[in-house]
Scaffold this motif. Structure first.
Motif, short mmCIF file in Angstrom:
data_model
loop_
_atom_site.label_atom_id
_atom_site.label_comp_id
_atom_site.label_asym_id
_atom_site.label_seq_id
_atom_site.Cartn_x
_atom_site.Cartn_y
_atom_site.Cartn_z
N GLU A 64 -2.07 -25.54 91.73
CA GLU A 64 -2.24 -26.98 91.54
C GLU A 64 -1.13 -27.72 92.10
N PRO A 65 -0.87 -28.39 93.17
CA PRO A 65 0.30 -28.99 93.63
C PRO A 65 0.79 -30.22 92.67
N GLY A 66 -0.21 -30.74 92.02
CA GLY A 66 0.17 -31.90 91.12
C GLY A 66 0.72 -31.61 89.69
N VAL A 67 0.45 -30.28 89.41
CA VAL A 67 0.76 -29.64 87.90
C VAL A 67 2.25 -29.23 88.11
N ILE A 68 3.10 -30.13 87.51
CA ILE A 68 4.68 -29.58 87.60
C ILE A 68 4.87 -28.68 86.91
N ALA A 69 4.30 -28.75 85.41
CA ALA A 69 4.76 -27.78 84.37
C ALA A 69 3.71 -27.70 83.45
N ILE A 70 3.20 -26.54 83.12
CA ILE A 70 2.53 -26.34 81.67
C ILE A 70 3.04 -25.18 81.20
#
Length: 138
Positions: A64-70
């Motif tokens: 997911e491009p919009g997930v920067i960090a989890i």
């Protein structure tokens, strides 16, 4: 369940390189969504939960491009207490994340494992410094 090939170090490197990508950082500084998930796991499900979470967090950052960090973590002295640092480019990226197949598998397969869940929205003190913070990680 399929075993993930990503190691904790590999997950952190994914986070590291995502944060260093200045295009993503500059685009999401103002609209980014930062959240801390505070989760308590039923003790007998801890290992199973951690395996599912590890797979889901890796897939989210990778796909997911919009997930920067989890970035999941657990307390050393109380491993049933987990915290997940979540950084999304914007609220739309978060809403999109909630509809992905990997998140839906995580959510439905861990329902019985979660004793408590608290989602705490955060404001970064210095979003512009984020890329610099991770440059020192080797």
């Amino acid at each position: 369940m399929k075993k993930s090939l990503i190691t904790p170090e590999g997950l952190f490197l994914i986070l590291f390189f995502s944060l260093l990508n200045s295009n993503i950082i500059s685009a999401q500084k103002k609209d980014q969504m930062v959240r801390m998930s505070e989760i308590e796991i039923v003790p007998e499900y801890l290992e199973e939960y951690k395996a599912i979470l590890k797979e889901e967090s890796e897939a989210s950052v990778r796909l997911e491009p919009g997930v920067i960090a989890i970035f999941p973590m657990f307390q050393k002295e109380n491993p049933n207490q987990l915290r997940i640092l979540e950084i999304y480019a914007n609220k739309e990226s978060y809403q999109s994340h909630l509809k992905t197949p990997h998140f839906l598998v995580y959510k439905t397969s861990t329902l019985k494992m979660v004793k408590s869940l608290k989602l705490v929205d955060m404001d970064p003190l210095d979003a512009e410094a984020m890329p610099e913070m991770f440059k020192k990680y080797n």
